[in-house]
Design a protein around this motif. Structure first.
Motif, PDB file in Angstrom:
ATOM      1  N   LEU A 583      -4.020  -2.946  -2.104  1.00  0.00           N
ATOM      2  CA  LEU A 583      -4.104  -2.909  -0.648  1.00  0.00           C
ATOM      3  C   LEU A 583      -4.150  -1.478  -0.165  1.00  0.00           C
ATOM      4  CD1 LEU A 583      -1.586  -5.677   0.510  1.00  0.00           C
ATOM      5  CD2 LEU A 583      -4.069  -5.818   0.339  1.00  0.00           C
ATOM      6  N   GLY A 584      -5.039  -1.216   0.789  1.00  0.00           N
ATOM      7  CA  GLY A 584      -5.087   0.077   1.433  1.00  0.00           C
ATOM      8  C   GLY A 584      -4.245   0.092   2.688  1.00  0.00           C
ATOM      9  N   ASP A 585      -4.374   1.149   3.468  1.00  0.00           N
ATOM     10  CA  ASP A 585      -3.675   1.239   4.743  1.00  0.00           C
ATOM     11  C   ASP A 585      -4.271   0.232   5.716  1.00  0.00           C
ATOM     12  OD1 ASP A 585      -1.969   2.159   6.725  1.00  0.00           O
ATOM     13  OD2 ASP A 585      -3.365   3.731   7.366  1.00  0.00           O
ATOM     14  N   ASP A 586      -3.433  -0.491   6.456  1.00  0.00           N
ATOM     15  CA  ASP A 586      -3.877  -1.507   7.418  1.00  0.00           C
ATOM     16  C   ASP A 586      -4.860  -2.460   6.753  1.00  0.00           C
ATOM     17  OD1 ASP A 586      -2.333  -0.108   9.284  1.00  0.00           O
ATOM     18  OD2 ASP A 586      -4.041   1.089   9.937  1.00  0.00           O
ATOM     19  N   SER A 613      -0.687  -5.455   4.547  1.00  0.00           N
ATOM     20  CA  SER A 613      -0.038  -4.283   3.960  1.00  0.00           C
ATOM     21  C   SER A 613       1.109  -3.779   4.811  1.00  0.00           C
ATOM     22  CB  SER A 613      -1.064  -3.163   3.746  1.00  0.00           C
ATOM     23  OG  SER A 613      -1.655  -2.769   4.960  1.00  0.00           O
ATOM     24  N   ASN A 614       1.100  -4.082   6.110  1.00  0.00           N
ATOM     25  CA  ASN A 614       2.143  -3.580   7.004  1.00  0.00           C
ATOM     26  C   ASN A 614       3.394  -4.455   7.021  1.00  0.00           C
ATOM     27  OD1 ASN A 614       0.767  -1.234   7.925  1.00  0.00           O
ATOM     28  ND2 ASN A 614      -0.541  -2.532   9.197  1.00  0.00           N
ATOM     29  N   GLY A 615       3.773  -4.969   5.856  1.00  0.00           N
ATOM     30  CA  GLY A 615       5.077  -5.598   5.680  1.00  0.00           C
ATOM     31  C   GLY A 615       5.231  -6.976   6.275  1.00  0.00           C
ATOM     32  N   CYS A 642       9.247  -6.853   6.891  1.00  0.00           N
ATOM     33  CA  CYS A 642       9.580  -5.607   7.589  1.00  0.00           C
ATOM     34  C   CYS A 642       8.278  -5.107   8.186  1.00  0.00           C
ATOM     35  CB  CYS A 642      10.182  -4.579   6.632  1.00  0.00           C
ATOM     36  SG  CYS A 642      10.685  -3.045   7.471  1.00  0.00           S
ATOM     37  N   PHE A 643       7.931  -5.640   9.350  1.00  0.00           N
ATOM     38  CA  PHE A 643       6.669  -5.337  10.010  1.00  0.00           C
ATOM     39  C   PHE A 643       6.744  -3.927  10.594  1.00  0.00           C
ATOM     40  CE2 PHE A 643       3.869  -6.617  13.885  1.00  0.00           C
ATOM     41  CZ  PHE A 643       2.859  -5.766  13.439  1.00  0.00           C
ATOM     42  N   THR A 644       6.004  -3.008   9.951  1.00  0.00           N
ATOM     43  CA  THR A 644       5.925  -1.625  10.412  1.00  0.00           C
ATOM     44  C   THR A 644       4.683  -1.016   9.781  1.00  0.00           C
ATOM     45  OG1 THR A 644       7.179   0.426  10.675  1.00  0.00           O
ATOM     46  CG2 THR A 644       7.314  -0.660   8.528  1.00  0.00           C
ATOM     47  N   ASP A 645       4.415   0.230  10.053  1.00  0.00           N
ATOM     48  CA  ASP A 645       3.179   0.858   9.584  1.00  0.00           C
ATOM     49  C   ASP A 645       3.356   1.353   8.152  1.00  0.00           C
ATOM     50  OD1 ASP A 645       0.676   1.912   9.434  1.00  0.00           O
ATOM     51  OD2 ASP A 645       0.984   3.507  10.898  1.00  0.00           O
ATOM     52  N   LEU A 646       3.297   0.421   7.206  1.00  0.00           N
ATOM     53  CA  LEU A 646       3.408   0.763   5.782  1.00  0.00           C
ATOM     54  C   LEU A 646       2.027   1.105   5.219  1.00  0.00           C
ATOM     55  CD1 LEU A 646       5.880  -2.004   4.518  1.00  0.00           C
ATOM     56  CD2 LEU A 646       6.408   0.318   5.310  1.00  0.00           C
ATOM     57  N   ASN A 647       2.000   1.949   4.221  1.00  0.00           N
ATOM     58  CA  ASN A 647       0.729   2.384   3.634  1.00  0.00           C
ATOM     59  C   ASN A 647       0.808   2.329   2.104  1.00  0.00           C
ATOM     60  OD1 ASN A 647      -1.722   3.459   2.975  1.00  0.00           O
ATOM     61  ND2 ASN A 647      -1.312   5.506   3.810  1.00  0.00           N
ATOM     62  N   PRO A 648       0.447   1.202   1.496  1.00  0.00           N
ATOM     63  CA  PRO A 648       0.508   1.104   0.028  1.00  0.00           C
ATOM     64  C   PRO A 648      -0.445   2.060  -0.682  1.00  0.00           C
ATOM     65  CG  PRO A 648       0.309  -1.065   1.052  1.00  0.00           C
ATOM     66  CD  PRO A 648       0.052  -0.054   2.119  1.00  0.00           C
ATOM     67  N   PRO A 671       5.699   3.621   1.285  1.00  0.00           N
ATOM     68  CA  PRO A 671       6.096   4.534   2.362  1.00  0.00           C
ATOM     69  C   PRO A 671       5.599   4.070   3.725  1.00  0.00           C
ATOM     70  CG  PRO A 671       4.212   5.431   1.207  1.00  0.00           C
ATOM     71  CD  PRO A 671       4.608   4.185   0.458  1.00  0.00           C
ATOM     72  N   GLN A 672       6.260   4.595   4.765  1.00  0.00           N
ATOM     73  CA  GLN A 672       5.855   4.323   6.139  1.00  0.00           C
ATOM     74  C   GLN A 672       5.082   5.515   6.689  1.00  0.00           C
ATOM     75  OE1 GLN A 672       8.725   4.766   9.211  1.00  0.00           O
ATOM     76  NE2 GLN A 672       8.020   3.029  10.425  1.00  0.00           N
ATOM     77  N   ILE A 673       4.118   5.243   7.576  1.00  0.00           N
ATOM     78  CA  ILE A 673       3.412   6.313   8.275  1.00  0.00           C
ATOM     79  C   ILE A 673       4.144   6.576   9.587  1.00  0.00           C
ATOM     80  CG2 ILE A 673       1.244   6.950   9.412  1.00  0.00           C
ATOM     81  CD1 ILE A 673      -0.230   5.224   7.425  1.00  0.00           C
ATOM     82  N   PRO A 674       4.480   7.823   9.974  1.00  0.00           N
ATOM     83  CA  PRO A 674       4.185   9.052   9.227  1.00  0.00           C
ATOM     84  C   PRO A 674       5.375   9.583   8.434  1.00  0.00           C
ATOM     85  CG  PRO A 674       4.784   9.618  11.458  1.00  0.00           C
ATOM     86  CD  PRO A 674       4.946   8.128  11.354  1.00  0.00           C
TER      87      PRO A 674
END
Length: 831
Positions: A583-586, A613-615, A642-648, A671-674
């Motif tokens: 999975l990429g970002d978003d 990907s965003n949890g 854990c719905f947040t801006d995660l970036n696998p 990790p989370q962005i940013p």
């Protein structure tokens, strides 16, 4: 000058389960000119390339249900969306469900609440031929893209998400395609004749050029939305100096690529919409009204009617050689009619272009025959007309058709001049259906303070609405549903602690109506006084859930949950035996459960789900949005681990696996962005409806944890303190005594420990031992080892140790109380 450009990307992951590629948009900054990329394989850059689109002056887009012009409605019926095959689910009853994604724009954008599905548009130009943009379709897409007619809004709130098979087509031959210089077109033969309701081939301009200043219109799927029609008073041709395209100021977006562009005056198809101005700009937004900027959202780029670069349209004369000149055709507007009403007839005969009328015969198997005059619309040899229907004895020549149940209707036209090998007589047929549909099993599902769901079945495909209000005699509220046999209808805008009445109004394909109203008394339900929303919102700090498991156990009704929490030292299921997801970002991946497994969620059974990907996990459609607002969370059925801006793609890994009793999804060290950091989260979806969310590392600063029924954010929402819930036993997880690290896997070391008991003639209680036991006879004042069960005698026999060997060989185990298990456990094969 740099402009944002939508790159369509996808991936295919092969594994033991079905993981389907999703097409999604990623904003990147590039210089014009640039290529359109429809997959992970780019084409060779060319001087003229596809670009996103824009709004010029006033937004002219409207939905099909708002269009009253009959000619434009015919054009709309002849326009389709291009969808990936993975975006359609075959239902087994001749229909397909459209899998959609959220429209990721600012909340006040037009159509912001509507779903998206199409990545391009197309239109019918022959009996089995569709035209679209060259950057939308090539030979690699013949097996993986579907042409779908009828993805529209039925009303302001109801998208058509189930379509019959006669509205879905697959390309089998690329008749012509160009994507070089100023050329951009594709002409595709599909797998069978197109019989989508109302669809007729467009008539192309085959010579000359459209005049500068001529008014034009466009129909298609902007940004993948349900079909939109845009015919503005000021949408005109700006220039036409290039031999391959002309320039307009049409209001179009990325998904409009491949849309038909028509001359408003003549009705001629002038070309294919292919590229234009940047369609969106990024703006700051405050999602919760606290005065603080919470992120950015996408807003339509608006310029004046004379501003911007304009929208490029590939001229029809560049691809007309691949489109046969239209032969005459005749169509009835329905496949079935009721015993009273009106039938519609449409005729195409280009030899009659410029004529004001044409005559056709309509006859029945019951002996009636009428001749009707069809009126021309436009000057292209297209004609329409109507004829009344009545259940009565036959009287020929009286200007109406007398019919009865089971009668067949035939419309016929004699074409005196036609191309070689074309038939002299054209016909179409329909049948009479006078039987109203039967609606049954009307149930009230979820009931909240401000929303409820109504479910029911029908003996044939029906559409209609559920009407509701606080008095059975005056039902002013309504919620529509599209044609299908099984329905789940959401009722919104309700008041807490209020009794509501409702009935179901259903229509079959022939227009026969059924009102299921409980014998005139209406059906009823009472909304809740207060609602538990099973969700905690963390607006500015990391969730207080590390080393915690939250369990949601379904109530007896299946529409609610009991919540409890427990401390953990490790994730319940290890990722060492799980399948990784790329999975990429978003990004997102579709997971289909094997072996007929299904997961119940708020009263609905699901055989597949989307890992975002965003949890979070969603049902029915992926959701690539990264900003964790409560409005977004509650918009679709969702489990927010854990719905947040995660970036696998920046670190960590996402995994999934199917066990005998549940699905497991893990975000490990993502990790989370940013902020970066590391977030390790696991979601277990038990097939009995139990949900467990486990956490060993959490650093995200803004997130949502919990469940959504998809009914939308309600005004009485109050965040649930998940960490303050009562302590619960780990339902469904009793660890075997040999499993000292409690990972539901028997390791070699753990197996050898039990074999040691066998070799030394037994075991005894020893609190200081690695597993609470010691080898050899001794103290028996504690609970017996789980391997000591047949009989329980403080010794491990061959049968008992072979049972543990079975767990070791299979790869895992899980608890299974009751008579179906010899020892309270069952082996679990990791898939």
């Amino acid at each position: 000058m740099q402009n944002a450009y939508k790159i369509l990307a996808g991936f295919l992951l092969l594994g033991a389960l079905s993981v389907v590629p999703l097409v999604h948009a990623v904003d990147v900054e590039i210089d014009k000119p640039t290529p359109t990329i429809l997959s992970d394989i780019p084409w060779v850059p060319a001087p003229q390339t596809s670009q996103p689109k824009v709004i010029y002056g006033t937004d002219d887009r409207i939905d099909l249900y708002q269009e009253t012009d009959p000619e434009r409605r015919v054009w709309a019926a002849s326009t389709c969306g291009l969808l990936r095959s993975s975006s359609l689910q075959e239902n087994g009853d001749g229909t397909f469900s459209i899998q959609t994604s959220a429209y990721n724009v600012c909340s006040d954008e037009p159509f912001a609440a509507q779903p998206t599905a199409a990545f391009c548009s197309g239109f019918m130009v022959g009996e089995d031929i569709i035209a679209t943009a060259g950057h939308c379709f090539d030979t690699n897409d013949l097996g993986s893209v579907r042409f779908v007619f009828g993805f529209v809004m039925e009303d302001a709130n109801t998208p058509v998400l189930t379509v019959p098979g006669d509205q879905v087509y697959t390309g089998v031959e690329l008749l012509g395609q160009a994507l070089a210089g100023s050329l951009d077109y594709a002409v595709v033969r599909v797998d069978r004749a197109i019989v989508a309701p109302g669809a007729t081939p467009f008539e192309l301009r085959r010579e000359g050029i459209i005049a500068i200043g001529a008014r034009v219109g466009v129909i298609g799927h902007p940004s993948g939305l349900p079909l939109k029609i845009a015919f503005g008073d000021n949408t005109v041709v700006r220039s036409s100096s290039d031999s391959g395209f002309f320039v307009t100021n049409l209001d179009t977006y990325g998904g409009n690529s491949g849309s038909p562009v028509m001359d408003q005056a003549t009705g001629l198809l002038e070309g294919i919409l292919v590229r234009g101005e940047t369609d969106f700009i990024s703006v700051d937004f405050d999602s919760d009204g606290d005065g603080n900027i919470d992120g950015i959202c996408q807003r339509s780029n608006v310029v004046s009617n004379t501003g911007g670069r304009g929208e490029d349209v590939s001229k029809s004369t560049t691809f007309m050689q691949f489109v046969p000149e239209l032969v005459s055709s005749i169509r009835l507007d329905q496949d079935a009619y009721g015993c009273c009403g009106t039938l519609g007839v449409s005729l195409i005969d280009r030899d009659l272009a410029g004529m004001g009328a044409a005559m056709v015969d309509v006859m029945t198997s019951g002996g009636d025959m009428e001749t009707i005059s069809l009126s021309a619309f436009g000057a292209t040899g297209e004609f329409v007309g109507t004829l009344g229907l009545m259940e009565a004895d036959v009287v020929t020549g009286n200007g109406q058709l007398e019919i009865g149940p089971g009668v067949t209707i035939t419309v016929a036209y004699t074409d005196l001049e036609h191309t070689p090998n074309a038939p002299d007589e054209l016909t179409d047929t329909a049948f009479i259906d006078c039987t109203a549909p039967v609606v049954s099993n009307i149930l009230v599902g979820q009931v909240g303070t401000q929303a409820a769901t109504v479910t029911f079945m029908a003996d044939e495909a029906v559409s209609g609405q559920v009407r509701f209000d606080t008095s059975c005699g005056s039902l002013s509220g309504q919620s529509g549903f599209t044609s299908a046999t099984s329905h789940n209808v959401n009722l919104q805008g309700l008041m807490p602690s209020t009794t509501y009445f409702f009935f179901v109004e259903a229509f079959d394909g022939a227009g026969n109506e059924t009102i299921a109203d409980n014998g005139g008394a209406c059906f009823t339900f009472t909304t809740a006084e207060s609602t538990e929303y099973y969700t905690e919102y963390f607006p500015s700090s990391a969730p207080d859930l590390p080393d915690t498991m939250i369990q949601f156990t379904p109530t007896e009704s299946g529409n609610g949950f009991r919540i409890c929490q427990s401390s953990i030292t490790a994730l319940p299921y290890p990722t060492s035996s799980a399948t990784p997801l790329v999975l990429g970002d978003d990004d997102a991946a579709l997971i289909s459960m094997e072996g007929g497994a299904q997961f119940p969620f708020f009263g609905t059974m699901h055989a597949r789900f989307y890992v975002n990907s965003n949890g979070n996990i969603t049902f029915g459609a992926s959701d690539l949005r990264y900003n964790p607002t409560t409005a977004t969370h509650f918009q679709v059925p969702r489990i927010s681990a854990c719905f947040t801006d995660l970036n696998p793609s920046a670190g960590g890994q996402v995994f999934y696996t199917q066990l005998t009793d549940r699905m497991v999804v893990t975000w490990a060290g993502v990790p989370q962005i940013p902020l970066g950091g590391s977030n390790t989260i696991q979601a277990e979806l038990h097939f009995d409806g139990t949900i467990r969310l486990s956490y060993t590392a959490l650093t995200a600063d803004k997130s949502i944890v919990g469940l959504s029924n998809g009914l939308g954010l309600q005004s009485d929402f109050v965040s649930t303190d998940l960490s303050a819930q009562g302590v619960c036993d780990l339902v469904g997880i009793t660890y075997h005594s040999a499993d000292t690290d409690k990972d539901e896997v028997i390791s070699l070391q753990e197996l050898l420990r039990v074999i040691q008991f066998v070799n030394l003639g037994g075991y005894h209680c020893d609190a200081s031992g690695e597993d609470g036991y010691g080898a050899g006879p001794g103290d028996e004042n504690c609970e017996a080892h789980d391997s000591d069960y047949t009989p329980q005698d403080w010794a491990i026999n061959l049968t008992e140790v072979l049972r543990l060997v079975q767990f070791y060989n299979v790869g895992g185990y899980t608890s299974q109380p009751g008579p179906d298990s010899e020892d309270g456990f069952i082996p679990v094969a990791v898939k």
